[in-house]
Structures are given as C-alpha cells and as structure tokens.
Design an enzyme around this catalytic site. Structure first.
Site, PDB file in Angstrom:
ATOM      1  N   ASN A 156      38.672  38.440  18.460  1.00  0.00           N
ATOM      2  CA  ASN A 156      39.252  36.914  18.012  1.00  0.00           C
ATOM      3  C   ASN A 156      38.080  35.949  18.395  1.00  0.00           C
ATOM      4  O   ASN A 156      37.356  36.185  19.198  1.00  0.00           O
ATOM      5  CB  ASN A 156      40.524  36.482  18.714  1.00  0.00           C
ATOM      6  CG  ASN A 156      41.612  37.077  18.251  1.00  0.00           C
ATOM      7  OD1 ASN A 156      41.815  37.865  17.295  1.00  0.00           O
ATOM      8  ND2 ASN A 156      42.714  37.487  19.430  1.00  0.00           N
ATOM      9  N   ASN A 199      51.819  44.021  32.499  1.00  0.00           N
ATOM     10  CA  ASN A 199      52.121  43.047  33.749  1.00  0.00           C
ATOM     11  C   ASN A 199      53.480  43.413  34.170  1.00  0.00           C
ATOM     12  O   ASN A 199      54.406  43.900  33.551  1.00  0.00           O
ATOM     13  CB  ASN A 199      51.425  41.733  33.569  1.00  0.00           C
ATOM     14  CG  ASN A 199      52.113  40.947  32.507  1.00  0.00           C
ATOM     15  OD1 ASN A 199      53.439  41.227  32.135  1.00  0.00           O
ATOM     16  ND2 ASN A 199      51.777  40.085  31.807  1.00  0.00           N
ATOM     17  N   ALA A 203      41.544  35.979  29.903  1.00  0.00           N
ATOM     18  CA  ALA A 203      40.919  37.146  29.989  1.00  0.00           C
ATOM     19  C   ALA A 203      40.899  37.874  31.407  1.00  0.00           C
ATOM     20  O   ALA A 203      40.314  38.843  31.627  1.00  0.00           O
ATOM     21  CB  ALA A 203      39.496  37.037  29.571  1.00  0.00           C
ATOM     22  N   ALA A 204      41.728  37.307  32.368  1.00  0.00           N
ATOM     23  CA  ALA A 204      41.947  37.939  33.633  1.00  0.00           C
ATOM     24  C   ALA A 204      42.526  39.440  33.470  1.00  0.00           C
ATOM     25  O   ALA A 204      42.055  40.360  33.929  1.00  0.00           O
ATOM     26  CB  ALA A 204      42.828  37.297  34.607  1.00  0.00           C
ATOM     27  N   GLY A 205      43.450  39.485  32.984  1.00  0.00           N
ATOM     28  CA  GLY A 205      44.204  40.986  32.557  1.00  0.00           C
ATOM     29  C   GLY A 205      43.271  41.811  31.744  1.00  0.00           C
ATOM     30  O   GLY A 205      43.301  43.100  31.926  1.00  0.00           O
ATOM     31  N   ASP A 206      42.501  41.208  30.815  1.00  0.00           N
ATOM     32  CA  ASP A 206      41.512  42.238  29.931  1.00  0.00           C
ATOM     33  C   ASP A 206      40.433  42.606  30.875  1.00  0.00           C
ATOM     34  O   ASP A 206      40.165  43.685  30.749  1.00  0.00           O
ATOM     35  CB  ASP A 206      41.076  41.396  28.692  1.00  0.00           C
ATOM     36  CG  ASP A 206      42.064  40.948  27.950  1.00  0.00           C
ATOM     37  OD1 ASP A 206      43.236  41.569  27.795  1.00  0.00           O
ATOM     38  OD2 ASP A 206      42.165  39.844  27.093  1.00  0.00           O
TER      39      ASP A 206
END
Length: 307
Positions: A12, A185, A250-253
């Site tokens: 994206n 999560n 983007a923390a989880g990515d």
C-alpha cells in the site's frame, strides 16, 4: 546463519493525516499536516525482515500505476526480491488513509486494490523458491485462498508457515491446518477464538483452541505488557520495552518481520527472538511513518546492548 523469508502480502501507499484528536461522527476537523510513505502490512513485514538481515522475497501484486512503480522501487531499495510481484492491469495499487492523533494512536482505512484481486494459482509453482525458504509469512490484507495455496506449497518444502491474522476475521479451517505459527494481537485473538484474554489460563486456553485446529505455536502480542507464547515445549510471557510512542503504525508488522529474521525454524530460540522483535517494534513506535520508521538490525542490537 541468515534466514530466508518469503512474504505473501499487501503493498500500500500510506497517506497519514496528523490531527490533535480523532473526529466525532459527522464532525469535520483540520489536519495539522499530511504525509505519504510506502506501507502495507506485507511490505512492512518484508522490510522489517530485510533490515534485520534476512534474505527476503516478496510475493504480491501492484497496479500498473505510478504508485505501483513507487512501491516496487521502495522494496528494491531495501534489498527485497520483487521478481514475484505481479502487475495488475485492472486494479490500482493498494492504499491506506491513516489518521494519527497527538498521542501516537491511529485509525486506518485500507483500499485493497491489486492486493485483494489476487487469485489462487496466479503465482504458479513456487516450489523452487520455497525449497530455499525458512519462513513464509502471510496476513489478511490479501485473500486467504491465496495464502492457502502458498502454505500448501510451503509445507511440501518443509517451510515454517507464519500467519498474522490481521485484520482479524473468520479463518478458513483448512488454512489453519497448514499454519505452524499464528501471531495475533490480543484483540484479534479474542475475536478469532471467542475467549476473553484475562490471565495466563485464558491464553493457554486460546493456545489449545488453535492447537486443536492444527496450529502448534501461538504468539499473542499484548501491547505494553509484552508477548505471550505457547509452543509444545513450553509457554511464557516476554515483557515489553517501555518507551514513549509517537506513532504506532507498523509496530506489529515490525514485530513479525524482525521475529522471522531471527527465529530458528523449530522455534528453539523463541524467547530471544521475541525479545529482539519487541525491541525492534519499540524503536518503530518512536518514529513517524510506517516503512520509514522500521529499524535496521544494527539499530536493534545497539538498543539491546543499552539494556
């Protein structure tokens, strides 16, 4: 040892609107500024893996538009192999509109475009690529049927498959049968299992839920409390690093990609890898933007040494 990671996922272009607070329903507010950056859950995870030293290949699709060329260049600049990214002549490149408030919290609207138009089988036989792959990662910004196609091929080659079920919605039962590691999560985990996460017992119950459906390893990210893991060899909680977040995009990515850059295929080093991934994620949230905020392996190792 260098891990070889393949990411099937979304690409994206992110446009972020910076506001003091989120608007109420029907309310119009002014944005202090606007910025654009490369993103998408898949692209972010691939960049996180590559910046932490993994040999990374991307499988996905972009439109035949300027945004698609922009994203291909952004991935190539991060040493990611883009030879398995298809050009979709009928759908535009995926995009996301992000609202970011003064506390670093965000909400996101995603247009799937070429990401959601992908079809099972369109990437053909990837056995040669997967024969040299350690981990295959997929998320839910691309069709589950495509993930199932690649997960089946991956298991034939002994690849460890990692499913990040985000954004959360009902999972094809067959896909779980080909998933080695599932990493939701806490909100996603509760939605998928129907089990409210209140304590260790409820998290172990969630692990049993997935294990009964074929998934051996569960990792639940718990925000500032850390990450809970449950594998056939044990379970535990790896605490989070305490930092002040300015942008959680983007923390989880970052966590997923960094984790797969360090993890052994049998998850023997799961605690050390989770600590590394959480440190990487803690650096991401202290910077603005999605892909631009993802740290390098040198950044992460330097931060770990400071502990």
């Amino acid at each position: 040892m260098v891990n070889h990671v393949v990411v099937l996922g979304s690409i994206n272009v992110d446009t972020t609107y910076h506001v003091n607070r989120f608007p109420q329903p029907g309310e119009t507010i002014a944005a202090q500024s606007k910025s654009s950056a490369p993103g998408g859950k898949g692209a972010n995870q691939a960049v996180a893996a590559a910046r932490s030293g993994a040999q990374t290949v991307f499988v996905g699709a972009v439109g035949s538009d300027n945004e698609g060329q922009y994203m291909l260049e952004a991935l190539k600049e991060n040493d990611i192999d883009t030879s398995h990214i298809n050009i979709d002549k009928y759908h535009g490149t995926g995009s996301a509109a992000i609202t970011l408030d003064a506390n670093g919290q965000n909400d996101i609207m995603v247009y799937g475009g070429a990401n959601q138009a992908m079809q099972p089988g369109e990437f053909g036989d990837l056995s040669e690529l997967l024969a040299h792959t350690d981990f295959l990662i997929a998320q839910f910004e691309t069709p589950q049927a495509v993930a199932l196609d690649l997960f089946k091929q991956a298991k034939e080659q002994g690849v460890t498959t990692v499913l990040n079920p985000a954004p959360a919605h009902e999972i094809m039962p067959e896909l779980l049968q080909y998933t080695d590691v599932i990493a939701p999560n806490e909100t996603e985990c509760a939605l998928l299992t129907g089990i409210e996460l209140t304590d260790e017992a409820s998290m172990l119950k969630s692990a049993d839920y997935f294990r009964e459906r074929g998934v051996k390893h569960l990792l639940i990210t718990l925000g500032d409390r850390g990450v809970f893991y449950a594998t056939p060899n044990g379970h535990g909680l790896v605490p989070a690093f305490k930092v002040k977040a300015v942008d959680t995009t983007a923390a989880g990515d970052t966590f997923i990609g960094a984790l797969c850059s360090q993890l052994e295929k049998d998850l023997a080093n799961v605690e050390d890898s989770l600590r590394y991934a959480q440190r990487a994620s803690s650096l991401t949230v202290q910077r603005m933007g999605a892909m631009p905020s993802i740290p390098t392996g040198e950044d992460v190792k330097a931060a770990l040494k400071q502990e």
